[in-house]
Design a protein around this motif. Structure first.
Motif, mmCIF file in Angstrom:
data_model
loop_
_atom_site.group_PDB
_atom_site.id
_atom_site.type_symbol
_atom_site.label_atom_id
_atom_site.label_comp_id
_atom_site.label_asym_id
_atom_site.label_seq_id
_atom_site.Cartn_x
_atom_site.Cartn_y
_atom_site.Cartn_z
ATOM 1 N N GLU A 291 18.941 -4.172 0.540
ATOM 2 C CA GLU A 291 17.833 -2.987 -0.619
ATOM 3 C C GLU A 291 16.940 -2.325 0.192
ATOM 4 O OE1 GLU A 291 19.281 -0.914 -2.985
ATOM 5 O OE2 GLU A 291 21.025 -3.399 -2.766
ATOM 6 N N ARG A 292 16.364 -3.101 1.034
ATOM 7 C CA ARG A 292 15.672 -2.939 1.903
ATOM 8 C C ARG A 292 16.180 -2.080 3.238
ATOM 9 N NH1 ARG A 292 10.462 -6.938 2.435
ATOM 10 N NH2 ARG A 292 9.488 -7.029 0.699
ATOM 11 N N ALA A 293 16.812 -2.784 3.575
ATOM 12 C CA ALA A 293 17.117 -1.929 4.509
ATOM 13 C C ALA A 293 17.817 -0.267 4.553
ATOM 14 C CB ALA A 293 19.211 -2.393 5.308
ATOM 15 N N LYS A 294 18.264 -0.094 3.370
ATOM 16 C CA LYS A 294 19.087 1.410 2.699
ATOM 17 C C LYS A 294 17.681 1.850 2.394
ATOM 18 C CE LYS A 294 22.981 -0.064 0.420
ATOM 19 N NZ LYS A 294 23.459 0.181 -1.101
ATOM 20 N N LEU B 131 -13.309 -7.773 14.974
ATOM 21 C CA LEU B 131 -11.557 -7.664 15.512
ATOM 22 C C LEU B 131 -10.621 -8.043 15.056
ATOM 23 C CD1 LEU B 131 -12.592 -6.464 19.426
ATOM 24 C CD2 LEU B 131 -12.354 -4.754 17.529
ATOM 25 N N THR B 132 -10.861 -9.118 14.571
ATOM 26 C CA THR B 132 -10.413 -10.321 13.882
ATOM 27 C C THR B 132 -9.473 -9.707 12.559
ATOM 28 O OG1 THR B 132 -10.742 -11.950 15.234
ATOM 29 C CG2 THR B 132 -9.169 -12.962 13.439
ATOM 30 N N THR B 133 -10.536 -9.329 11.890
ATOM 31 C CA THR B 133 -10.528 -8.767 10.426
ATOM 32 C C THR B 133 -9.756 -7.935 10.166
ATOM 33 O OG1 THR B 133 -12.631 -9.939 9.806
ATOM 34 C CG2 THR B 133 -11.921 -8.214 8.627
ATOM 35 N N VAL B 134 -9.899 -6.613 11.491
ATOM 36 C CA VAL B 134 -8.907 -5.135 10.938
ATOM 37 C C VAL B 134 -7.916 -5.942 11.784
ATOM 38 C CG1 VAL B 134 -8.932 -3.349 12.621
ATOM 39 C CG2 VAL B 134 -11.182 -3.973 11.819
ATOM 40 N N ILE B 135 -7.388 -6.775 12.828
ATOM 41 C CA ILE B 135 -6.521 -7.019 13.421
ATOM 42 C C ILE B 135 -5.351 -7.507 11.879
ATOM 43 C CG2 ILE B 135 -4.437 -8.281 14.616
ATOM 44 C CD1 ILE B 135 -6.664 -7.614 17.055
ATOM 45 N N ALA B 136 -5.638 -8.713 10.851
ATOM 46 C CA ALA B 136 -6.018 -9.234 10.216
ATOM 47 C C ALA B 136 -4.826 -8.319 9.050
ATOM 48 C CB ALA B 136 -6.499 -10.055 9.812
ATOM 49 N N VAL B 137 -6.001 -7.385 8.839
ATOM 50 C CA VAL B 137 -5.798 -6.254 7.854
ATOM 51 C C VAL B 137 -4.799 -5.396 8.087
ATOM 52 C CG1 VAL B 137 -6.334 -4.043 6.439
ATOM 53 C CG2 VAL B 137 -7.806 -6.406 6.620
ATOM 54 N N LEU B 138 -4.721 -4.577 9.423
ATOM 55 C CA LEU B 138 -3.218 -4.588 9.263
ATOM 56 C C LEU B 138 -2.336 -4.473 9.576
ATOM 57 C CD1 LEU B 138 -4.834 -1.972 12.744
ATOM 58 C CD2 LEU B 138 -4.519 -1.017 10.287
ATOM 59 N N GLU B 139 -1.479 -5.819 9.932
ATOM 60 C CA GLU B 139 -0.877 -6.575 10.502
ATOM 61 C C GLU B 139 -0.673 -7.025 8.720
ATOM 62 O OE1 GLU B 139 1.262 -8.622 12.604
ATOM 63 O OE2 GLU B 139 0.587 -6.879 13.091
ATOM 64 N N GLY B 140 -0.902 -7.032 8.475
ATOM 65 C CA GLY B 140 -0.852 -7.305 6.629
ATOM 66 C C GLY B 140 -0.652 -6.458 5.963
ATOM 67 N N VAL B 141 -0.973 -4.988 6.301
ATOM 68 C CA VAL B 141 -0.166 -3.823 5.675
ATOM 69 C C VAL B 141 1.210 -2.936 6.163
ATOM 70 C CG1 VAL B 141 -0.324 -0.832 5.781
ATOM 71 C CG2 VAL B 141 -2.882 -2.470 5.438
ATOM 72 N N MET B 142 1.000 -3.681 7.751
ATOM 73 C CA MET B 142 2.210 -3.910 8.220
ATOM 74 C C MET B 142 3.748 -4.166 7.595
ATOM 75 S SD MET B 142 4.501 -2.260 10.660
ATOM 76 C CE MET B 142 3.129 -1.272 11.195
ATOM 77 N N PHE B 143 3.512 -5.398 7.197
ATOM 78 C CA PHE B 143 4.026 -6.926 6.623
ATOM 79 C C PHE B 143 4.370 -6.436 5.724
ATOM 80 C CE2 PHE B 143 5.223 -10.705 4.851
ATOM 81 C CZ PHE B 143 5.732 -11.210 5.158
ATOM 82 N N TYR B 144 3.921 -5.614 4.776
ATOM 83 C CA TYR B 144 4.226 -5.921 3.070
ATOM 84 C C TYR B 144 5.344 -4.085 2.828
ATOM 85 C CZ TYR B 144 2.112 -10.402 1.689
ATOM 86 O OH TYR B 144 1.772 -11.645 1.545
ATOM 87 N N SER B 145 4.346 -3.351 4.278
ATOM 88 C CA SER B 145 5.043 -2.375 4.204
ATOM 89 C C SER B 145 6.642 -1.583 4.301
ATOM 90 C CB SER B 145 4.253 -1.221 4.261
ATOM 91 O OG SER B 145 4.204 -1.138 5.981
ATOM 92 N N CYS B 146 6.849 -3.110 5.728
ATOM 93 C CA CYS B 146 7.708 -3.068 6.201
ATOM 94 C C CYS B 146 9.300 -3.094 5.098
ATOM 95 C CB CYS B 146 7.936 -4.225 7.180
ATOM 96 S SG CYS B 146 7.114 -3.537 8.761
#
Length: 438
Positions: A256-259, A423-438
Motif C-alpha cells: 500500500e505504501r508502495a502504491k 548537530l546530533t539533535t538536528v540530525i536525529a529530528v530530520l532522520e525521524g521525519v524521513m523515517f516516518y514519512s517514507c
C-alpha cells in the motif's frame, strides 16, 4: 488450457532449438574468447536470451488473451496471467526451462586486475566517489533552499530542465559516473529531445548500481527518480535525494505504501510537468539480462498520463555486477528509444508485454565492440582532472562550512560540546521525519 497453448504455439520444439544454440555457444567459449571481445560475446548472449524470451512472450500474450476474452463465469478467469504462478505441470516444467536458459546466459563480467597499481587505483576511485557522494551531498544540503526559487522562476518563464537544482542534479549524475572512470556513451538522445520539454515516464533497464546515475547524467531531460527506502535513510544523502532533488522513496515491503509512493511520483508529472524515471524490472538483474517487468511502473504511467521513453543500459553490469564492491573503469552505453505510447485498446498487462518485446529487441541490437573496455585518453584525462578537483574543493568547502557553524554557535555562547549536541539533535529530528514519512 495452458497445456493446449503450449502445443498450439509449439513452445517445446521452439525452445529446444534455442537450447541447442545455447549449448553450441557455450561449447565454443574457449575459441570465442580468443577471437571476440567481451562486448561481442555478451551481445551473443543477449541475442540468444531475446530469442528464448520471444517464445515466452508469445505464450504470455496468448494466455493473457484467453483470460481477458473468457466469460466471467469461465474457469479460465481464475487462471493467473503470471506463468510463474501456474499450477499446470507442463507449464511449470516449461517455465523452469526458460529460467535455466537465463542462468546459462548470465552475462560475462570484466575480470578484475589484481596488480598493485590497479588495486591502488580502485581505492583512489572509491575514496573519490565517497568524497563526492557524501561530501558533495553535504554541501548541497545547505543549498536545498534553491528549490524554493523554482516557484518564482517558473512564473518568470524559466522552464523545467533549466532550474538551478536541475543543473546540480544533472551534474551529480555525470560526476558520480566520471569519478569512477565511467565513460557514458549515448544513442538516441534525439528521441528524448523530441519531447520538447513535455513530460515522460522513462523506464530504464537495471543491472548495475550505475544505471540510475548514467540515466541522470546523460538524459537531455532532468528526471525525478523512485528509489528504495533504505537509500533515503542515509543521513544527509537521503535528505538531498528527497528534499533537494525531489525524488521519492518506495517501501517494497509494504504494497500500500508502495502504491502511495507511485502516486506521489505521478503528481510530479501532473502538477509540475516533470519527467520521472523508474525501472520496470523493480530490482537489479543478477544475471545482467532483462528481467520480467513489474506491474507497478505501468500504474505510474497510467496515473501520470505521459508517454513512456524506454532506455537500455548496456555494459554497466559487466563493470559493476552485484557481487563487486565497486565498479571497474570503462565504457558503457545508454540507448534511448522512441516514445512508446500506450495502446488504449489494450490492457496494462498487454502493454507491459508489448513494451518488454521492444526492450529485448533493442538490447539484442549491435553494440560497440569496445564496450566495457577502458576509456580513451580524453575521457581518462577528464576523469583525472575531476578526481583532483574533488579533493581540492570538497574538503576545504566542508571545513569552511563547519568553521562557519562553529563561529555562529560561539557567537551565541555554545561550546564545542554544545555544538555537537545541537548537530546530533538536528540530525536525529530530520532522520525521524524521513523515517516516518517514507
Amino acid at each position: 488450457m495452458e497445456a493446449k497453448l503450449l502445443r498450439e504455439l509449439t513452445v517445446d520444439a521452439r525452445l529446444a532449438a534455442v537450447e541447442a544454440k545455447v549449448q553450441t555457444f557455450l561449447a565454443e567459449q574457449d575459441t570465442l574468447k580468443l577471437t571476440t571481445t567481451l562486448a561481442e560475446r555478451n551481445h551473443m548472449r543477449r541475442s540468444l536470451h531475446a530469442e528464448s524470451e520471444y517464445i515466452l512472450l508469445d505464450l504470455e500474450e496468448a494466455l493473457l488473451h484467453e483470460i481477458e476474452t473468457a466469460n466471467d463465469d469461465s474457469p479460465t478467469k481464475s487462471i493467473s496471467d503470471d506463468v510463474t504462478l501456474s499450477k499446470d505441470e507442463e507449464m511449470i516444467a516449461m517455465v523452469s526451462r526458460f529460467h535455466a536458459l537465463r542462468k546459462l546466459l548470465t552475462l560475462e563480467v570484466q575480470p578484475e586486475d589484481k596488480t598493485t597499481f590497479e588495486k591502488t587505483y580502485m581505492i583512489v576511485r572509491l575514496a573519490s566517489f565517497a568524497m563526492l557522494f557524501f561530501g558533495g551531498f553535504a554541501i548541497f544540503f545547505f543549498l536545498i533552499p534553491l528549490r524554493w526559487t523554482h516557484i518564482t522562476l517558473r512564473k518568470m518563464g524559466v522552464k523545467n530542465n533549466y532550474l538551478p537544482v536541475d543543473f546540480i542534479q544533472w551534474w551529480f549524475g555525470w560526476a558520480l559516473c566520471a569519478v569512477g572512470g565511467i565513460h557514458v556513451m549515448t544513442e538516441g538522445t534525439d528521441n528524448v529531445r523530441a519531447l520538447n520539454g513535455a513530460s515522460t515516464v522513462m523506464m530504464f533497464s537495471h543491472g548495475s548500481n550505475l544505471d540510475g546515475l548514467m540515466i541522470q547524467g546523460s538524459s537531455p531531460t532532468v528526471l525525478k527518480f523512485i528509489g528504495k527506502k533504505s537509500l533515503f535513510l542515509i543521513p544527509i544523502v537521503g535528505w538531498v535525494f528527497r528534499w533537494g532533488f525531489g525524488n521519492i522513496p518506495i517501501d517494497r515491503s509494504n504494497r500500500e505504501r508502495a502504491k502511495t509512493s507511485l502516486k506521489h511520483l505521478a503528481r510530479a508529472v501532473v502538477d509540475y510537468g516533470r519527467s520521472v524515471a523508474i525501472s520496470p524490472e523493480g530490482t537489479r538483474s543478477k544475471s545482467g539480462l532483462l528481467q520480467d517487468f513489474k506491474k507497478g511502473p505501468f500504474y505510474l504511467q497510467s496515473d501520470a498520463g505521459a508517454p513512456i521513453t524506454p532506455a537500455i543500459v548496456i555494459g554497466a553490469y559487466e563493470l559493476w555486477p552485484p557481487a563487486r564492491v565497486y565498479t571497474l573503469p570503462g565504457k558503457c552505453l545508454v540507448r534511448y528509444l522512441p516514445q512508446y505510447h500506450v495502446d488504449p485498446t489494450k490492457s496494462r498487462n498487454a502493454n507491459r508485454l508489448a513494451l518488454r518485446r521492444i526492450y529485448l529487441a533493442a538490447g539484442a541490437a549491435p553494440v560497440p565492440t569496445d564496450l566495457s573496455s577502458h576509456s580513451d585518453l580524453p575521457h581518462l584525462l577528464l576523469h583525472i582532472w575531476l578526481v583532483a578537483s574533488i579533493w581540492a574543493f570538497i574538503p576545504s568547502t566542508l571545513w569552511s562550512i563547519f568553521s562557519w557553524i562553529a563561529y555562529v554557535n560561539s557567537f551565541f555562547g555554545l561550546s564545542t560540546f554544545g555544538t555537537i549536541k545541537l548537530l546530533t539533535t538536528v540530525i536525529a529530528v530530520l532522520e525521524g521525519v524521513m523515517f516516518y514519512s517514507c
